[in-house]
Motif scaffolding. Sequence first.
Motif, mmCIF file in Angstrom:
data_model
loop_
_atom_site.group_PDB
_atom_site.id
_atom_site.type_symbol
_atom_site.label_atom_id
_atom_site.label_comp_id
_atom_site.label_asym_id
_atom_site.label_seq_id
_atom_site.Cartn_x
_atom_site.Cartn_y
_atom_site.Cartn_z
ATOM 1 N N PRO A 156 0.830 -1.209 0.000
ATOM 2 C CA PRO A 156 0.000 0.000 0.000
ATOM 3 C C PRO A 156 0.857 1.249 0.000
ATOM 4 O O PRO A 156 1.998 1.239 0.469
ATOM 5 C CB PRO A 156 -0.792 -0.131 1.311
ATOM 6 C CG PRO A 156 0.085 -0.963 2.188
ATOM 7 C CD PRO A 156 0.788 -1.920 1.275
ATOM 8 N N PRO A 157 0.335 2.348 -0.543
ATOM 9 C CA PRO A 157 1.078 3.609 -0.499
ATOM 10 C C PRO A 157 1.163 4.114 0.934
ATOM 11 O O PRO A 157 0.471 3.612 1.824
ATOM 12 C CB PRO A 157 0.224 4.538 -1.376
ATOM 13 C CG PRO A 157 -1.154 3.967 -1.316
ATOM 14 C CD PRO A 157 -0.971 2.479 -1.189
ATOM 15 N N PRO A 158 2.021 5.102 1.192
ATOM 16 C CA PRO A 158 2.102 5.658 2.548
ATOM 17 C C PRO A 158 0.743 6.135 3.044
ATOM 18 O O PRO A 158 -0.153 6.452 2.252
ATOM 19 C CB PRO A 158 3.083 6.832 2.371
ATOM 20 C CG PRO A 158 3.893 6.468 1.171
ATOM 21 C CD PRO A 158 2.974 5.714 0.270
ATOM 22 N N ILE A 159 0.587 6.185 4.358
ATOM 23 C CA ILE A 159 -0.688 6.587 4.956
ATOM 24 C C ILE A 159 -1.080 7.971 4.444
ATOM 25 O O ILE A 159 -0.286 8.912 4.461
ATOM 26 C CB ILE A 159 -0.576 6.586 6.494
ATOM 27 C CG1 ILE A 159 -0.319 5.159 6.993
ATOM 28 C CG2 ILE A 159 -1.837 7.162 7.127
ATOM 29 C CD1 ILE A 159 -0.103 5.073 8.483
ATOM 30 N N GLY A 160 -2.321 8.080 4.006
ATOM 31 C CA GLY A 160 -2.820 9.346 3.489
ATOM 32 C C GLY A 160 -2.551 9.562 2.020
ATOM 33 O O GLY A 160 -3.002 10.556 1.454
ATOM 34 N N CYS A 161 -1.815 8.655 1.385
ATOM 35 C CA CYS A 161 -1.474 8.798 -0.029
ATOM 36 C C CYS A 161 -2.336 7.880 -0.882
ATOM 37 O O CYS A 161 -2.963 6.946 -0.392
ATOM 38 C CB CYS A 161 0.003 8.480 -0.265
ATOM 39 S SG CYS A 161 1.145 9.688 0.442
ATOM 40 N N ALA A 162 -2.343 8.165 -2.165
ATOM 41 C CA ALA A 162 -3.028 7.315 -3.136
ATOM 42 C C ALA A 162 -2.262 7.382 -4.442
ATOM 43 O O ALA A 162 -1.552 8.351 -4.715
ATOM 44 C CB ALA A 162 -4.475 7.763 -3.333
ATOM 45 N N ARG A 163 -2.406 6.338 -5.240
ATOM 46 C CA ARG A 163 -1.744 6.290 -6.542
ATOM 47 C C ARG A 163 -2.729 6.643 -7.642
ATOM 48 O O ARG A 163 -3.934 6.556 -7.470
ATOM 49 C CB ARG A 163 -1.155 4.902 -6.793
ATOM 50 C CG ARG A 163 -0.045 4.509 -5.831
ATOM 51 C CD ARG A 163 0.661 3.247 -6.320
ATOM 52 N NE ARG A 163 1.753 2.868 -5.436
ATOM 53 C CZ ARG A 163 1.733 1.822 -4.629
ATOM 54 N NH1 ARG A 163 0.669 1.037 -4.596
ATOM 55 N NH2 ARG A 163 2.765 1.537 -3.859
#
Length: 514
Positions: A229-236
């Motif tokens: 998963p991406p870092p917390i709070g991030c999205a791809r």
Amino acid sequence: MDWLTAENLIALATALLGVLVSTGAVWYERRVPHQRRIGYRVQLDTTIGNASASGAVTGRPGAAVRRGFFNATPALRDATLVLLRIENDGAMSIGADHYTDGDDHGLTVEFEHRRVQAVVVTAPDHPRLLSHFTDSWVGPAEGDAAIQLPKVPLNRGAHYKLLVLLTGGPIGDPVSVDGNIAEGHVHVNHSTTPDDKPPVFSRVARTVTVVLTVCVVALAAIIVREQTPPPIGCARGTLTVTGSTAFAPVVRELAKKYEKDCPGSTVNVTAHGSTAGIRELEASGAKPAKGSPAVVALSDGRKPSGYPQLRESMVAVSLYTLVLNDGIPVESLTLDEIRRLYRGEIKDWNELVPSLHQPVRLISRDANSGTREVFQRRVLGRNELANSSLNCESIDDPASTVVRCELDSTEQVLAAVAKLPGAIGYTELRSGSDLKGLHRVAIDGRRPVVEEIGESPYPYREIEYAYTWGQPPADSLTSSFLNYLIRGSGQDVVLTHGHLPCSTPKGLRICGDG
């Protein structure tokens, strides 16, 4: 085509490579050997000479300690022994008629730089082959550099060996076998020497194993990457931010910061004006696609009516300012003077500065601009005059009494005001602070100061809104970027550019009051 991603393409290419290598290996093993082949290899090449009379080792490569017959025979001082294996390593049997040289012999063995003294033919696994070495085959003459072999029929896997006594050269000199085979050839093959440990797998098997291992590792890496998963709070993904040109410098810096903090994300900023951005978002949302489009439209002030599907979020309080060409020595204008200027009642600056004769040029934004809409609503209390000039320098409309032109962006307005004598325009606060050739103008003696928002009656300010098509999914890049902009570390960037974030205690109160 959501599946057409870089990761999927790499996975597909890797899988195809593995299949092709495996198929190619099978084809090679089954197709290529289906021909007549005679292979040969040197299994032993050792010295039995090169020693002193006393038997002491000379120290040279290939040196030997000799006793008895070898030591007593001077002709063998430089003697070597070669064990040569000749075999049918193809997939088809070879008969005597398949040797096509035309003479009585089938193959010729040559020893470069060495002379043949004697030869022994052995075939312990295929003794019947020795019957083809009849009395008519006399072997090589003493001192020859080659041995001519008879046309020996060889079934698949059959082989015989030559043990050759040589003189005149060191070990390791080339040994070659030549001959013509119908629909086949003679070649050097490879195997282990008596002292070598045989490999567990063949060369082809090792190659296939390595390639398939690389393929599996590559596929596993892609799967792990996809599942990480991406870092917390991030999205791809990819997001487009459009709308306000006044707020564009903030968003461009935020986009770079977000992409750095959140690998795998791309944020494209295409600012064309607040109203144009709202329309672009509406058009994207109206397309027959699932869910909310990855588009955010920023607007200086609330959107126009007629867009019920758009959902708004308050971002920041923005300050705006009038800017004036440096050739006009005016530091402050009253609200009444500004309105008279933009009604076309003041045509020359000498009406405000008696000693200065300079025509007024009104440099404005086009109808898509939120900055213009805020200026009309909060400062003028009415719409601006009609456009009267295309080049911002001269009047094109005979009915007009003052130059007024419309430009597409804040940057164009600032450049025109700095260039043209007598020009006045408007801009977002921070954008008008770095350019030469113009200066900011106070309104009724009050200047735009971020720290005084909510306390000063300075009129030219507005809330910056972010619009999405409906409610985007919580795990989407749209939601993540909005949170980053409104409540995340992006607030520092907003403050740096001279805006007051609505999420701060003071901003929350002012944004709540509208």
